[in-house]
Design a protein around this motif. Structure first.
Motif, mmCIF file in Angstrom:
data_model
loop_
_atom_site.group_PDB
_atom_site.id
_atom_site.type_symbol
_atom_site.label_atom_id
_atom_site.label_comp_id
_atom_site.label_asym_id
_atom_site.label_seq_id
_atom_site.Cartn_x
_atom_site.Cartn_y
_atom_site.Cartn_z
ATOM 1 N N TRP A 81 0.836 -1.196 0.000
ATOM 2 C CA TRP A 81 0.000 0.000 0.000
ATOM 3 C C TRP A 81 0.883 1.263 0.000
ATOM 4 N N PRO A 82 0.464 2.301 -0.677
ATOM 5 C CA PRO A 82 1.232 3.568 -0.623
ATOM 6 C C PRO A 82 1.206 4.172 0.780
ATOM 7 N N LYS A 83 2.132 5.072 1.020
ATOM 8 C CA LYS A 83 2.231 5.679 2.336
ATOM 9 C C LYS A 83 1.038 6.576 2.650
ATOM 10 N N ASP A 84 0.455 7.182 1.599
ATOM 11 C CA ASP A 84 -0.658 8.095 1.851
ATOM 12 C C ASP A 84 -1.997 7.387 2.029
ATOM 13 N N VAL A 85 -2.026 6.040 1.951
ATOM 14 C CA VAL A 85 -3.260 5.279 2.108
ATOM 15 C C VAL A 85 -3.232 4.611 3.486
ATOM 16 N N ASN A 86 -4.271 4.871 4.259
ATOM 17 C CA ASN A 86 -4.400 4.260 5.573
ATOM 18 C C ASN A 86 -5.132 2.926 5.411
ATOM 19 N N GLN A 92 -10.737 4.396 2.056
ATOM 20 C CA GLN A 92 -9.521 4.680 1.294
ATOM 21 C C GLN A 92 -9.023 3.435 0.555
ATOM 22 N N THR A 93 -9.101 2.274 1.205
ATOM 23 C CA THR A 93 -8.631 1.047 0.533
ATOM 24 C C THR A 93 -9.535 0.685 -0.651
ATOM 25 N N TYR A 96 -8.683 3.052 -3.508
ATOM 26 C CA TYR A 96 -7.407 2.718 -4.148
ATOM 27 C C TYR A 96 -7.550 1.455 -5.005
#
Length: 592
Positions: A81-86, A92-93, A96
């Motif tokens: 997962w990217p750093k900006d995605v919690n 958010q998931t 994405y």
């Protein structure tokens, strides 16, 4: 870093101590040379020896390294997962994932990954998991094999004159002993001295009976009182009922009056469910069923003549009782097995005899020799007579819901297993006891045990489940121990047996309705409807495999007409022969 650990052990645990000492050589034996054997020695000259004139070259390898294993734990977290995605935020998931799925390279990457996964799945499908790859390993059976063994044998103590066993009853508390009755049911058979006794045996002592019961007449059946194990009630050959108290003596403590008793031998006796625990009822071949109370034996509480006609009950046309059945959970209901092959369902609440006998089943061609309800499904009961055993339902009165094949040897006794509800035992006249499990196989017995070479006349299962007592015609009783899976029910057995009984019950109801419809058409349309009925039966022959009553009735009419014709013909021939005989006698007398 090195670890050392010292083991401490007593000197006595090492065994006997070895004592060594120095010792010189000793000549044990000496064989002198014998020159006579020198002449027998053969010299080989020349000597031929084959050799390979090539240098032997071989390479040997040995792995001297030992594999070392180490246990370590890892912490697995979801990555990629990217750093900006919690990853803890579901919105958010999802957002994405939808973004990645819209990417142009996503289908191509997924197609490559799916090929590798598909190859692994196809490898699993290519392996037959049921194939036996190793011949030296026995495959695990899907069904546990059924086994049984004879653990005890109890013989009749009457030397030289063994009597058939007619009844067996287990001790109600811990089933550690059993009472066995011996009786010769042949009419006017000669009774030897001491030939009226019965025995109480302990399972741990088959050599000598614990108590010898000595009634004045032969006991046909005997039962323990379920509430008071020291009290027994027995049905005698002369029609009387005897009460026993094993704490006082080996002789009966009370008898019923002869004028109030049965006219024929008592074939069965069962204790009923009552507040006092002193009531029981008996059945006899004289066609009567009587209810008794041990506190008042001078007269029966109630009596019933087994006559199903709607008019007045007459003892001369009553059906003889061969066996009784009673379920304590239904205290007002009872069943009677007759000598004519019928099973009669009764209700003790009825006031009139017609109200007490509420159902009738045409069970067998001969006498009903065994009748018992299923311990878990009381609406279903087992009957044995002639050469087959049948399972009935109270809702289907015209035909059984299940039945065994017709054996070459007659069936003489049967009983349900009290702990495994799908198992029942049948005894045959060739000395074999069959164990049937309707959940495993309905066409053949699960286990057949050759107990002896003489007919088996009685059987009784132990309330604990493992032991079953079988009596023979030669007066020997055998206690057979069944294996575990024939003695105890599994988790789903009751549900499966419920579904099976309901399915068979539904099928028989459909067949009964079909039979009633055909009989109605035969009654209304007569013989003109035979062809149509035959076509309709052919249409449903794959679903309802049975003989319709139309052709059975027509065959019966033809048979009885032929019998009447031959009877009349025989009467005419007999009359002619009798006239010729008289004329010859008259001629002889006149000539003299």
């Amino acid at each position: 870093m090195e670890f050392n650990y010292s083991y401490q052990k007593k000197r006595s645990e090492f065994g006997r101590q070895c004592m060594f000492n120095d010792r010189g050589p000793e000549l044990i034996d000496n064989y002198a040379a014998n020159r006579k054997f020198l002449k027998e020695y053969i010299y080989r000259d020349p000597v031929d020896e084959a050799i390979q004139n090539v240098t032997v070259q071989a390479e040997h390898e040995l792995n001297t390294y030992r594999a070392e294993y180490a246990n370590a734990g890892i912490n697995h977290i979801e990555g990629g997962w990217p750093k900006d995605v919690n990853i803890n935020d579901e919105e958010q998931t999802k957002r994405y994932r939808r973004k990645i799925e819209k990417d142009e390279g996503y289908p191509h990457i997924m197609s490559q990954l799916c090929k590798n996964m598909e190859e692994c799945i196809l490898q699993n499908n290519a392996i037959n998991i049921y194939q036996q790859y190793y011949t030296d390993v026995e495959p695990t059976p899907l069904v546990e094999p059924s086994t049984a063994r004879t653990v005890n044998v109890f013989s009749d103590q009457l030397a030289g004159n063994p009597r058939p066993i007619t009844h067996i009853s287990w001790y109600p508390e811990d089933c550690s002993k059993l009472v066995i009755t011996h009786c010769n049911m042949v009419f006017h058979a000669k009774i030897p001295p001491g030939g009226t006794c019965s025995y109480i045996w302990e399972l741990e002592n088959p050599n000598m009976p614990q108590l010898i019961l000595q009634p004045p007449d032969q006991s046909v059946c005997i039962e323990y009182n379920p509430r008071d194990p020291n009290t027994l009630a027995s049905g005698q050959f002369n029609g009387q009922v005897a009460i026993w108290d094993v704490r006082t003596s080996n002789e009966p403590v009370d008898f019923t009056l002869m004028e109030e008793s049965h006219r024929d031998p008592i074939t069965d006796l069962i204790w009923t469910h009552s507040k006092t625990g002193t009531e029981f009822f008996t059945g006899s071949t004289d066609g009567m069923v009587k209810w008794w109370d041990t506190r008042k034996l001078n007269a029966s509480l109630e009596s019933l003549i087994v006559d199903m006609t709607k008019d007045e009950q007459i003892l001369s046309r009553a059906m003889g009782c061969s066996v009784l059945e009673y379920e304590p959970t239904i205290p007002t209901r009872f069943m009677i097995g007759t000598e004519t092959g019928h099973v009669i369902g009764g209700n003790k609440k009825g006031k009139l005899p017609q109200e007490k006998m509420i159902a009738k089943y045409q069970a067998h061609l001969g006498p009903v020799l065994a009748l018992e309800r299923n311990p878990a499904f009381v609406k279903n009961f087992l009957t044995v007579g002639d050469w087959t055993a049948k399972i009935w339902s109270e809702d289907c009165k015209e035909s059984p819901i299940m039945w065994t094949c017709y054996h070459q040897a007659r069936l003489l006794a049967a009983t349900w297993s009290p702990t495994r509800f799908s198992v029942f035992f049948t005894c045959r006249s060739d000395g074999i006891i069959d164990v049937w499990d309707v959940l495993q196989n309905q066409e053949h017995a699960t286990l057949s045990i050759k107990v002896c070479d003489v007919p088996l006349t009685s059987v009784r299962a132990n309330e604990l489940g493992r032991l079953t007592a079988v009596g023979s015609q030669k007066g020997t009783a055998y206690v057979v121990e069944m294996c575990e899976h024939l003695s105890y029910s599994a988790k789903n057995d009751k549900a499966l047996l419920t579904a099976m009984f309901e399915r068979e019950n539904r099928r028989e109801k459909i067949l009964e309705a079909r039979n009633r419809e055909l009989r109605l058409k035969q009654k209304v349309g007569g013989s003109a409807i035979l062809g149509t009925s035959r076509m309709m039966l052919d249409k449903y022959s794959d679903e309802t495999d049975f003989f319709d009553d139309i052709y059975i009735k027509s065959a019966e009419i033809d048979f009885y007409a032929y019998v009447d014709k031959m009877t009349k013909k025989d009467e005419r021939n007999a009359l002619t022969l009798f006239k010729n005989f008289l004329s010859r006698i008259v001629y002889i007398i006149c000539s003299r």
